[in-house]
Design a protein around this motif. Structure first.
Motif, PDB file in Angstrom:
ATOM      1  N   ALA A 117       3.819   8.544   7.627  1.00 11.89           N
ATOM      2  CA  ALA A 117       3.886   9.099   6.273  1.00 11.89           C
ATOM      3  C   ALA A 117       4.040  10.620   6.294  1.00 11.89           C
ATOM      4  O   ALA A 117       3.563  11.292   7.211  1.00 11.89           O
ATOM      5  CB  ALA A 117       2.627   8.712   5.497  1.00 11.89           C
ATOM      6  N   ASN A 118       4.717  11.157   5.272  1.00 10.96           N
ATOM      7  CA  ASN A 118       4.772  12.606   5.133  1.00 10.96           C
ATOM      8  C   ASN A 118       3.427  13.114   4.610  1.00 10.96           C
ATOM      9  O   ASN A 118       2.516  12.328   4.340  1.00 10.96           O
ATOM     10  CB  ASN A 118       5.921  13.018   4.194  1.00 10.96           C
ATOM     11  N   ASN A 119       3.284  14.411   4.478  1.00  2.00           N
ATOM     12  CA  ASN A 119       1.987  14.995   4.141  1.00  2.00           C
ATOM     13  C   ASN A 119       1.436  14.465   2.813  1.00  2.00           C
ATOM     14  O   ASN A 119       0.258  14.111   2.715  1.00  2.00           O
ATOM     15  CB  ASN A 119       2.108  16.523   4.071  1.00  2.00           C
ATOM     16  N   LYS A 120       2.291  14.383   1.803  1.00  4.19           N
ATOM     17  CA  LYS A 120       1.839  13.916   0.490  1.00  4.19           C
ATOM     18  C   LYS A 120       1.404  12.463   0.540  1.00  4.19           C
ATOM     19  O   LYS A 120       0.320  12.110   0.042  1.00  4.19           O
ATOM     20  CB  LYS A 120       2.960  14.090  -0.540  1.00  4.19           C
ATOM     21  N   ASP A 121       2.239  11.606   1.116  1.00  6.79           N
ATOM     22  CA  ASP A 121       1.903  10.184   1.186  1.00  6.79           C
ATOM     23  C   ASP A 121       0.676   9.946   2.060  1.00  6.79           C
ATOM     24  O   ASP A 121      -0.147   9.070   1.771  1.00  6.79           O
ATOM     25  CB  ASP A 121       3.092   9.386   1.720  1.00  6.79           C
ATOM     26  N   CYS A 122       0.554  10.725   3.132  1.00  4.73           N
ATOM     27  CA  CYS A 122      -0.604  10.589   4.007  1.00  4.73           C
ATOM     28  C   CYS A 122      -1.889  10.914   3.243  1.00  4.73           C
ATOM     29  O   CYS A 122      -2.887  10.193   3.353  1.00  4.73           O
ATOM     30  CB  CYS A 122      -0.451  11.518   5.206  1.00  4.73           C
ATOM     31  N   ALA A 123      -1.867  11.977   2.463  1.00  6.94           N
ATOM     32  CA  ALA A 123      -3.033  12.345   1.660  1.00  6.94           C
ATOM     33  C   ALA A 123      -3.354  11.263   0.636  1.00  6.94           C
ATOM     34  O   ALA A 123      -4.529  10.931   0.403  1.00  6.94           O
ATOM     35  CB  ALA A 123      -2.786  13.683   0.958  1.00  6.94           C
ATOM     36  N   MET A 124      -2.319  10.704   0.029  1.00  4.24           N
ATOM     37  CA  MET A 124      -2.541   9.642  -0.947  1.00  4.24           C
ATOM     38  C   MET A 124      -3.160   8.413  -0.291  1.00  4.24           C
ATOM     39  O   MET A 124      -4.039   7.761  -0.862  1.00  4.24           O
ATOM     40  CB  MET A 124      -1.227   9.275  -1.644  1.00  4.24           C
ATOM     41  N   ILE A 125      -2.712   8.096   0.920  1.00  3.48           N
ATOM     42  CA  ILE A 125      -3.254   6.935   1.630  1.00  3.48           C
ATOM     43  C   ILE A 125      -4.732   7.130   1.932  1.00  3.48           C
ATOM     44  O   ILE A 125      -5.557   6.231   1.716  1.00  3.48           O
ATOM     45  CB  ILE A 125      -2.453   6.683   2.919  1.00  3.48           C
ATOM     46  N   VAL A 126      -5.098   8.311   2.428  1.00  4.79           N
ATOM     47  CA  VAL A 126      -6.507   8.582   2.722  1.00  4.79           C
ATOM     48  C   VAL A 126      -7.342   8.498   1.453  1.00  4.79           C
ATOM     49  O   VAL A 126      -8.427   7.896   1.436  1.00  4.79           O
ATOM     50  CB  VAL A 126      -6.669   9.958   3.391  1.00  4.79           C
ATOM     51  N   ASN A 127      -6.850   9.057   0.372  1.00  2.00           N
ATOM     52  CA  ASN A 127      -7.577   8.976  -0.901  1.00  2.00           C
ATOM     53  C   ASN A 127      -7.663   7.546  -1.410  1.00  2.00           C
ATOM     54  O   ASN A 127      -8.653   7.161  -2.041  1.00  2.00           O
ATOM     55  CB  ASN A 127      -6.912   9.881  -1.947  1.00  2.00           C
ATOM     56  N   ALA A 128      -6.641   6.748  -1.133  1.00  2.00           N
ATOM     57  CA  ALA A 128      -6.658   5.342  -1.547  1.00  2.00           C
ATOM     58  C   ALA A 128      -7.719   4.562  -0.771  1.00  2.00           C
ATOM     59  O   ALA A 128      -8.424   3.715  -1.340  1.00  2.00           O
ATOM     60  CB  ALA A 128      -5.284   4.711  -1.343  1.00  2.00           C
ATOM     61  N   VAL A 129      -7.854   4.844   0.534  1.00  2.00           N
ATOM     62  CA  VAL A 129      -8.888   4.184   1.330  1.00  2.00           C
ATOM     63  C   VAL A 129     -10.275   4.595   0.829  1.00  2.00           C
ATOM     64  O   VAL A 129     -11.190   3.766   0.755  1.00  2.00           O
ATOM     65  CB  VAL A 129      -8.717   4.520   2.826  1.00  2.00           C
ATOM     66  N   ILE A 130     -10.429   5.857   0.465  1.00  2.00           N
ATOM     67  CA  ILE A 130     -11.697   6.321  -0.102  1.00  2.00           C
ATOM     68  C   ILE A 130     -11.990   5.597  -1.419  1.00  2.00           C
ATOM     69  O   ILE A 130     -13.134   5.209  -1.689  1.00  2.00           O
ATOM     70  CB  ILE A 130     -11.663   7.846  -0.317  1.00  2.00           C
ATOM     71  N   ALA A 131     -10.962   5.401  -2.227  1.00  2.00           N
ATOM     72  CA  ALA A 131     -11.142   4.684  -3.492  1.00  2.00           C
ATOM     73  C   ALA A 131     -11.606   3.250  -3.243  1.00  2.00           C
ATOM     74  O   ALA A 131     -12.458   2.731  -3.969  1.00  2.00           O
ATOM     75  CB  ALA A 131      -9.839   4.687  -4.291  1.00  2.00           C
ATOM     76  N   LEU A 132     -11.050   2.618  -2.212  1.00  2.00           N
ATOM     77  CA  LEU A 132     -11.489   1.263  -1.864  1.00  2.00           C
ATOM     78  C   LEU A 132     -12.953   1.263  -1.435  1.00  2.00           C
ATOM     79  O   LEU A 132     -13.714   0.347  -1.786  1.00  2.00           O
ATOM     80  CB  LEU A 132     -10.615   0.705  -0.739  1.00  2.00           C
TER      81      LEU A 132
END
Length: 328
Positions: free
Chosen positions: A23-38
């Motif tokens: 993932a690029n920087n933006k998508d990578c950050a979104m993925i980490v935040n999504a895992v935190i949301a889970l």
């Protein structure tokens, strides 16, 4: 509240772990935040551990982030805060504060809000990158000294995008009604410009995320943000009725936006929940039945949607054992 689907959770986590690798920087950050949301939605420690591992691998060097001129870097800010809360390790909060210092020199466009574009072009999804973290920082470490700047930035873009008439002589007209007065014109723009629809989804996400992170006693600011949020959701749903034809990732994010608003009592659950759930059910069906690689944004937004899909939105949750707060 809808019960958890462990099989779907496992599929989402597998997809997130696979997507983050390229993932690029933006998508990578979104993925980490999504895992935190889970993690926040389920309480599963393994999700928080995985988010921490991802953060350490992909974004722990905040000094490098602060040298990045892109506005996407701020998406890492709340991940630092959340992992700091989980791990009780102060280094993550320090990284968040270090990143937040960039706001002092962050470029603004001519309208007056943080933007990746210095001219008068409105890029609504810039708010999603900046404002939730800006609010979180100011609530935690900034002494709430920037609240007026935050609301001023939202006011500025609202005055241009919604062409709102804030100086109405009728004091009884709600801001919501003033903002909706040009709704037909905005909907026509969205029907001819799919990018604008997607931008408005992320703008609405920035609003509800920012509202969640502010100090609740400052009700006037909260109320103004809520008006902007409700108008954005209304416009998005009205445009969708005209078969806007967006990518499913956009509708996944829209579902997250609506369900989170229901949980925070910014929207009536009875009126809005079903529409959001229908959108997510279609997306989850695709994930469960198709053996394929999904784009990072698609997986992240689906995880965001799922995190709100299983959280409590019942009216009885309001104020019960919550110290009278507005949301749970």
């Amino acid at each position: 509240m809808i019960s958890r689907n462990k099989e779907l959770e496992k599929k989402l986590m597998d997809l997130l772990e696979k997507a983050v690798q390229d993932a690029n920087n933006k998508d990578c950050a979104m993925i980490v935040n999504a895992v935190i949301a889970l993690y926040k939605a389920t309480g599963e420690k393994e999700y928080a551990d995985k988010a921490q591992q991802m953060l350490d691998k992909y974004a722990i060097n905040a000094a490098q982030l602060t040298k990045d001129d892109g506005i996407d870097k701020y998406l890492w800010g709340n991940a630092f805060y959340n992992i700091g809360d989980y791990s009780d390790d102060s280094k993550y909060g320090d990284k968040a504060v270090e990143l937040a210092a960039c706001f002092d020199k962050q470029q603004r466009n001519k309208i007056g809000y943080f933007s990746s574009n210095s001219d008068e072009e409105i890029i609504l999804n810039d708010f999603y990158c900046t404002q939730p973290f800006y609010m979180n920082y100011d609530t935690r470490n900034g002494g709430k000294e920037h609240y007026n700047d935050i609301i001023a930035q939202y006011n500025a873009v609202s005055g241009v995008f919604f062409d709102s008439c804030e100086n109405s002589s009728d004091e009884y007209i709600r801001p919501y009604d003033l903002l909706m007065k040009n709704s037909d014109k905005i909907i026509k723009k969205m029907e001819s410009n799919k990018g604008l629809y997607e931008n408005l989804v992320y703008y609405a996400a920035s609003l509800i995320d920012t509202m969640e992170l502010m100090a609740q006693p400052l009700y006037e600011i909260y109320r103004r943000l809520q008006e902007y949020y409700k108008v954005a959701v209304k416009l998005l749903l009205l445009s969708k009725e005209q078969e806007n034809g967006q990518d499913e990732a956009v509708y996944a994010m829209l579902s997250y936006v609506i369900l989170k608003g229901c949980r925070m009592k910014a929207l009536l659950t009875e009126k809005y929940e079903n529409e959001a759930v229908k959108l997510l059910e279609n997306i989850f069906h695709s994930i469960n039945t198709q053996d394929q690689t999904f784009e990072a944004t698609y997986v992240a937004t689906a995880a965001f949607g799922y995190s709100e899909w299983i959280r409590n939105r019942e009216y009885q949750d309001y104020g019960i054992n919550k110290g009278g707060v507005l949301w749970s």
